[in-house]
Design an enzyme around this catalytic site. Structure first.
Site, PDB file in Angstrom:
ATOM      1  N   ASN A 177       0.852  -1.204   0.000  1.00  0.00           N
ATOM      2  CA  ASN A 177       0.000   0.000   0.000  1.00  0.00           C
ATOM      3  C   ASN A 177       0.881   1.245   0.000  1.00  0.00           C
ATOM      4  O   ASN A 177       2.111   1.138  -0.055  1.00  0.00           O
ATOM      5  CB  ASN A 177      -0.955  -0.030   1.193  1.00  0.00           C
ATOM      6  CG  ASN A 177      -0.185  -0.113   2.501  1.00  0.00           C
ATOM      7  OD1 ASN A 177       0.569   0.783   2.848  1.00  0.00           O
ATOM      8  ND2 ASN A 177      -0.341  -1.231   3.206  1.00  0.00           N
TER       9      ASN A 177
ATOM     10  N   PHE B 177      -4.500   2.996  14.921  1.00  0.00           N
ATOM     11  CA  PHE B 177      -4.852   4.033  13.955  1.00  0.00           C
ATOM     12  C   PHE B 177      -6.012   3.495  13.132  1.00  0.00           C
ATOM     13  O   PHE B 177      -6.194   2.276  13.034  1.00  0.00           O
ATOM     14  CB  PHE B 177      -3.670   4.334  13.023  1.00  0.00           C
ATOM     15  CG  PHE B 177      -2.767   5.438  13.526  1.00  0.00           C
ATOM     16  CD1 PHE B 177      -1.975   5.260  14.636  1.00  0.00           C
ATOM     17  CD2 PHE B 177      -2.712   6.665  12.863  1.00  0.00           C
ATOM     18  CE1 PHE B 177      -1.149   6.273  15.104  1.00  0.00           C
ATOM     19  CE2 PHE B 177      -1.889   7.687  13.306  1.00  0.00           C
ATOM     20  CZ  PHE B 177      -1.106   7.490  14.425  1.00  0.00           C
TER      21      PHE B 177
ATOM     22  N   LYS C  59     -11.362  -4.266  18.463  1.00  0.00           N
ATOM     23  CA  LYS C  59      -9.971  -4.665  18.704  1.00  0.00           C
ATOM     24  C   LYS C  59      -9.566  -4.453  20.160  1.00  0.00           C
ATOM     25  O   LYS C  59      -8.407  -4.626  20.510  1.00  0.00           O
ATOM     26  CB  LYS C  59      -9.031  -3.888  17.768  1.00  0.00           C
ATOM     27  CG  LYS C  59      -9.313  -4.138  16.275  1.00  0.00           C
ATOM     28  CD  LYS C  59      -8.273  -3.489  15.366  1.00  0.00           C
ATOM     29  CE  LYS C  59      -8.678  -3.593  13.902  1.00  0.00           C
ATOM     30  NZ  LYS C  59      -7.553  -3.845  12.998  1.00  0.00           N
TER      31      LYS C  59
ATOM     32  N   PRO D  73      -2.850 -12.182  10.550  1.00  0.00           N
ATOM     33  CA  PRO D  73      -3.238 -11.955  11.949  1.00  0.00           C
ATOM     34  C   PRO D  73      -3.413 -10.458  12.188  1.00  0.00           C
ATOM     35  O   PRO D  73      -2.743  -9.645  11.546  1.00  0.00           O
ATOM     36  CB  PRO D  73      -2.046 -12.499  12.750  1.00  0.00           C
ATOM     37  CG  PRO D  73      -0.913 -12.564  11.789  1.00  0.00           C
ATOM     38  CD  PRO D  73      -1.504 -12.729  10.419  1.00  0.00           C
ATOM     39  N   ASP D  74      -4.309 -10.111  13.097  1.00  0.00           N
ATOM     40  CA  ASP D  74      -4.489  -8.696  13.433  1.00  0.00           C
ATOM     41  C   ASP D  74      -3.535  -8.359  14.582  1.00  0.00           C
ATOM     42  O   ASP D  74      -3.747  -8.758  15.732  1.00  0.00           O
ATOM     43  CB  ASP D  74      -5.953  -8.419  13.817  1.00  0.00           C
ATOM     44  CG  ASP D  74      -6.217  -6.926  13.869  1.00  0.00           C
ATOM     45  OD1 ASP D  74      -5.404  -6.197  14.472  1.00  0.00           O
ATOM     46  OD2 ASP D  74      -7.212  -6.475  13.277  1.00  0.00           O
ATOM     47  N   ILE D  75      -2.495  -7.629  14.242  1.00  0.00           N
ATOM     48  CA  ILE D  75      -1.399  -7.395  15.200  1.00  0.00           C
ATOM     49  C   ILE D  75      -1.885  -6.613  16.423  1.00  0.00           C
ATOM     50  O   ILE D  75      -1.690  -7.029  17.566  1.00  0.00           O
ATOM     51  CB  ILE D  75      -0.256  -6.627  14.500  1.00  0.00           C
ATOM     52  CG1 ILE D  75       0.266  -7.450  13.316  1.00  0.00           C
ATOM     53  CG2 ILE D  75       0.865  -6.307  15.483  1.00  0.00           C
ATOM     54  CD1 ILE D  75       1.183  -6.699  12.363  1.00  0.00           C
ATOM     55  N   VAL D  76      -2.536  -5.463  16.153  1.00  0.00           N
ATOM     56  CA  VAL D  76      -2.911  -4.607  17.287  1.00  0.00           C
ATOM     57  C   VAL D  76      -3.980  -5.286  18.152  1.00  0.00           C
ATOM     58  O   VAL D  76      -3.969  -5.157  19.385  1.00  0.00           O
ATOM     59  CB  VAL D  76      -3.342  -3.197  16.802  1.00  0.00           C
ATOM     60  CG1 VAL D  76      -4.723  -3.185  16.177  1.00  0.00           C
ATOM     61  CG2 VAL D  76      -3.266  -2.181  17.916  1.00  0.00           C
TER      62      VAL D  76
ATOM     63  N   ASP E 246      -4.143  -6.651   5.132  1.00  0.00           N
ATOM     64  CA  ASP E 246      -5.122  -7.504   5.814  1.00  0.00           C
ATOM     65  C   ASP E 246      -5.037  -8.957   5.330  1.00  0.00           C
ATOM     66  O   ASP E 246      -5.386  -9.878   6.056  1.00  0.00           O
ATOM     67  CB  ASP E 246      -6.536  -6.971   5.576  1.00  0.00           C
ATOM     68  CG  ASP E 246      -6.774  -5.679   6.351  1.00  0.00           C
ATOM     69  OD1 ASP E 246      -6.269  -5.587   7.482  1.00  0.00           O
ATOM     70  OD2 ASP E 246      -7.437  -4.768   5.822  1.00  0.00           O
TER      71      ASP E 246
ATOM     72  N   LYS F  32     -13.635  -0.109  15.277  1.00  0.00           N
ATOM     73  CA  LYS F  32     -12.323  -0.759  15.461  1.00  0.00           C
ATOM     74  C   LYS F  32     -11.852  -0.636  16.908  1.00  0.00           C
ATOM     75  O   LYS F  32     -11.254  -1.566  17.467  1.00  0.00           O
ATOM     76  CB  LYS F  32     -11.284  -0.132  14.518  1.00  0.00           C
ATOM     77  CG  LYS F  32     -11.487  -0.561  13.069  1.00  0.00           C
ATOM     78  CD  LYS F  32     -10.567   0.159  12.092  1.00  0.00           C
ATOM     79  CE  LYS F  32     -10.958  -0.211  10.659  1.00  0.00           C
ATOM     80  NZ  LYS F  32     -10.264   0.547   9.626  1.00  0.00           N
TER      81      LYS F  32
HETATM   82  O1  PMT Z   1       2.862   6.052   6.584  1.00  0.00           O
HETATM   83  P1  PMT Z   1       2.279   7.385   6.111  1.00  0.00           P
HETATM   84  O2  PMT Z   1       2.464   7.583   4.640  1.00  0.00           O
HETATM   85  O3  PMT Z   1       2.797   8.533   6.934  1.00  0.00           O
HETATM   86  O4  PMT Z   1       0.704   7.341   6.320  1.00  0.00           O
HETATM   87  C1  PMT Z   1       0.173   7.293   7.602  1.00  0.00           C
HETATM   88  C2  PMT Z   1      -1.006   6.323   7.712  1.00  0.00           C
HETATM   89  C3  PMT Z   1      -2.159   6.810   6.848  1.00  0.00           C
HETATM   90  C4  PMT Z   1      -0.563   4.926   7.231  1.00  0.00           C
HETATM   91  C5  PMT Z   1      -1.394   6.253   9.208  1.00  0.00           C
HETATM   92  O5  PMT Z   1      -1.803   7.526   9.653  1.00  0.00           O
HETATM   93  C6  PMT Z   1      -2.513   5.259   9.467  1.00  0.00           C
HETATM   94  O6  PMT Z   1      -3.696   5.531   9.335  1.00  0.00           O
HETATM   95  N1  PMT Z   1      -2.113   4.008   9.846  1.00  0.00           N
HETATM   96  C7  PMT Z   1      -3.058   2.864   9.961  1.00  0.00           C
HETATM   97  C8  PMT Z   1      -3.328   2.285   8.610  1.00  0.00           C
HETATM   98  C9  PMT Z   1      -4.261   1.106   8.649  1.00  0.00           C
HETATM   99  O7  PMT Z   1      -3.877   0.043   8.264  1.00  0.00           O
HETATM  100  O8  PMT Z   1      -5.444   1.346   9.165  1.00  0.00           O
HETATM  101  P2  PMT Z   1      -6.647   0.244   9.313  1.00  0.00           P
HETATM  102  O9  PMT Z   1      -7.851   1.074   9.610  1.00  0.00           O
HETATM  103  O10 PMT Z   1      -6.677  -0.644   8.119  1.00  0.00           O
HETATM  104  O11 PMT Z   1      -6.214  -0.614  10.558  1.00  0.00           O
HETATM  105  C10 PMT Z   1      -6.668  -0.335  11.873  1.00  0.00           C
HETATM  106  C11 PMT Z   1      -5.562  -0.623  12.875  1.00  0.00           C
HETATM  107  O12 PMT Z   1      -5.285  -2.014  12.897  1.00  0.00           O
HETATM  108  C12 PMT Z   1      -4.245   0.064  12.595  1.00  0.00           C
HETATM  109  O13 PMT Z   1      -3.711   0.462  13.821  1.00  0.00           O
HETATM  110  C13 PMT Z   1      -3.395  -1.039  11.981  1.00  0.00           C
HETATM  111  O14 PMT Z   1      -1.995  -0.849  12.247  1.00  0.00           O
HETATM  112  C14 PMT Z   1      -3.912  -2.252  12.696  1.00  0.00           C
HETATM  113  N2  PMT Z   1      -3.792  -3.520  11.967  1.00  0.00           N
HETATM  114  C15 PMT Z   1      -4.489  -3.729  10.809  1.00  0.00           C
HETATM  115  C16 PMT Z   1      -4.428  -4.964  10.188  1.00  0.00           C
HETATM  116  C17 PMT Z   1      -3.621  -5.967  10.753  1.00  0.00           C
HETATM  117  N3  PMT Z   1      -3.531  -7.160  10.181  1.00  0.00           N
HETATM  118  N4  PMT Z   1      -2.952  -5.752  11.867  1.00  0.00           N
HETATM  119  C18 PMT Z   1      -3.013  -4.548  12.489  1.00  0.00           C
HETATM  120  O15 PMT Z   1      -2.389  -4.334  13.540  1.00  0.00           O
END
Ligand code: PMT
Length: 403
Positions: free
Chosen positions: A212, A326, A344, A307-310, A281, A340
């Site tokens: 991404n 985030f 989570k 796996p969902d890390i967070v 994902d 979320k």
């Molecule tokens: O890196 P930059 O170019 O500076 O951009 C910043 C950003 C847009 C990437 C950042 O601000 C941001 O939003 N990061 C989270 C991106 C994301 O994957 O969001 P999500 O809504 O898909 O995931 C929700 C949360 O779950 C996030 O904290 C993510 O790290 C976590 N996650 C998601 C999937 C997974 N398998 N494991 C995770 O831990």
């Protein structure tokens, strides 16, 4: 490195003769790497011109609480949030009295009340005024509220009196500012923050992958801000073009599975876990050993969930850190972010609308809304480094309250 590198200082100048030292103080703070925004009171302008302060600070000088132009750009709340330190030099007996009583009838006193940053005051007044029990009571109240006193010094005064009440000389003020900020840097001393950043890459075959647009800028800025506040930082990062922040324990990874393994092995020793990485994902179910050849007009790739890390960190039953996620959304930001947060089991979630241009993925600026179960905080569009400082302050205070 300069002692005040990248520090944001609001310098308040009030109406005393020592205000003439303002431009010199701005120059010396900038020499040490600080960004300086000057705020003058009405009476300060009788002693020093806003134009000269604007020239030396390379920033507009603010003087009016009710300035519609300033409110659109850097109004009092923005300046209060932007500041790493508010310094009032010179601080007259009048301003000290107002600050001690929480008055906010001009821009400077309003910023002092609205900021979470430390406050340092450099008194400057006639020795009799300084020794007056009312002034002494006000100074004692201010220091009890956590303000740091820089001076005053002793010697011959502009009015001809001799005694305590002179503003410290500029080099002494700069040393004082450095000391206040380095003491404050220890806000997160003894804490361990684990932060994920950047994208993950999920291989398809030896030459292709799915990924991404994450540049890592946001996560690296959070790591830098936590380091500057005194934390030990472990930064687990997917592939980016950025240099790791100096002082961070840096763990480079490629795939979500690697990030998952590293995150879980470090999270239990962390006080705070911040998941800023844009983790894929899904991964390819069967990674080809050899480069896939172009035979068919269409092809399908079968994928399985990562796996969902967070969520796994937040689900730890032992050694669970305060866990911050985030949310990168393109619509219905609050609804999805809150979903979320709950699903989570997070303590906080920082949501960004990544459909807006000039923010989100791969830009230098961003804006966030930070949600907890019972409240929300808006962090306005600004540089990722400034935003990260504000976010770190919010995380730190929420985590402290939970502890
Ligand atoms: O890196 P930059 O170019 O500076 O951009 C910043 C950003 C847009 C990437 C950042 O601000 C941001 O939003 N990061 C989270 C991106 C994301 O994957 O969001 P999500 O809504 O898909 O995931 C929700 C949360 O779950 C996030 O904290 C993510 O790290 C976590 N996650 C998601 C999937 C997974 N398998 N494991 C995770 O831990």
């Amino acid at each position: 490195m300069q002692a005040l590198h990248n520090k944001n200082i609001v310098l308040g100048i009030t109406g005393g003769i020592a205000a003439y030292k303002g431009p010199e103080l701005v120059r010396r703070l900038k020499e040490q790497g600080a960004n300086v925004r000057v705020v003058v009171t009405e009476s300060a302008k009788a002693f020093v011109t806003p134009l000269s302060l604007q020239a030396v600070s390379a920033n507009p000088v603010s003087d009016d609480l009710l300035d519609p132009q300033a409110e659109l750009a850097m109004g009092h709340i923005e300046l209060a949030k932007w500041a790493d330190l508010v310094v009032v030099a010179p601080a007259t007996a009048n301003t000290i009295a107002k600050l001690a009583h929480g008055m906010a009838d001009d821009l400077l006193t309003t910023i002092a009340l609205a900021t979470a940053a430390p406050l340092a005051i450099a008194p400057a007044m006639n020795q009799q005024m300084w020794h007056n029990p009312m002034t002494q009571k006000n100074v004692a109240a201010l220091t009890a509220y956590g303000a740091t006193l820089l001076g005053p010094g002793s010697g011959e005064q502009a009015c001809g009196d001799v005694g305590l009440g002179r503003m410290l000389d500029v080099p002494e003020l700069v040393s004082g500012v450095i000391e206040v900020l380095s003491t404050n840097q220890q806000l997160l001393a003894g804490q361990h923050w684990v932060i994920t950043a950047g994208p993950t890459q999920e291989p398809i075959d030896p030459v292709r992958y799915i990924s991404n647009h994450s540049s890592g800028k946001m996560g690296y800025a959070v790591a830098q801000a936590a380091l500057e506040a005194g934390a030990k930082v472990t930064l687990i990062s997917g592939p980016t073009k950025l240099a790791p922040p100096q002082g961070a324990d840096f763990i480079p990874v490629i795939t979500a599975a690697e990030m998952h393994q590293q995150a879980l092995s470090h999270a239990t020793s962390a006080n705070i876990f911040v998941a800023c990485a844009a983790v894929a994902d899904y991964r390819v179910a069967q990674v080809a050993d050899q480069k896939i050849k172009k035979h068919e007009d269409a092809m399908q790739i079968s994928m399985v969930k990562n796996p969902d890390i967070v969520a796994d960190v937040a689900g730890l039953t032992q050694g669970r850190p305060f866990t911050v996620g985030f949310a990168a959304e393109t619509q219905d930001v609050e609804q999805y972010a809150r979903g979320k947060l709950q699903r989570k089991n997070l303590d906080l979630i920082a949501a960004n609308n990544v459909s807006l241009s000039g923010q989100g993925f791969n830009s230098d600026d961003n804006a966030l809304t930070v949600f907890s179960a019972d409240d929300r905080t808006e962090l306005a569009l600004t540089s990722k480094s400034q935003l990260a400082k504000e976010l770190v302050a919010i995380i730190s205070s929420k985590a402290e309250r939970k502890a």
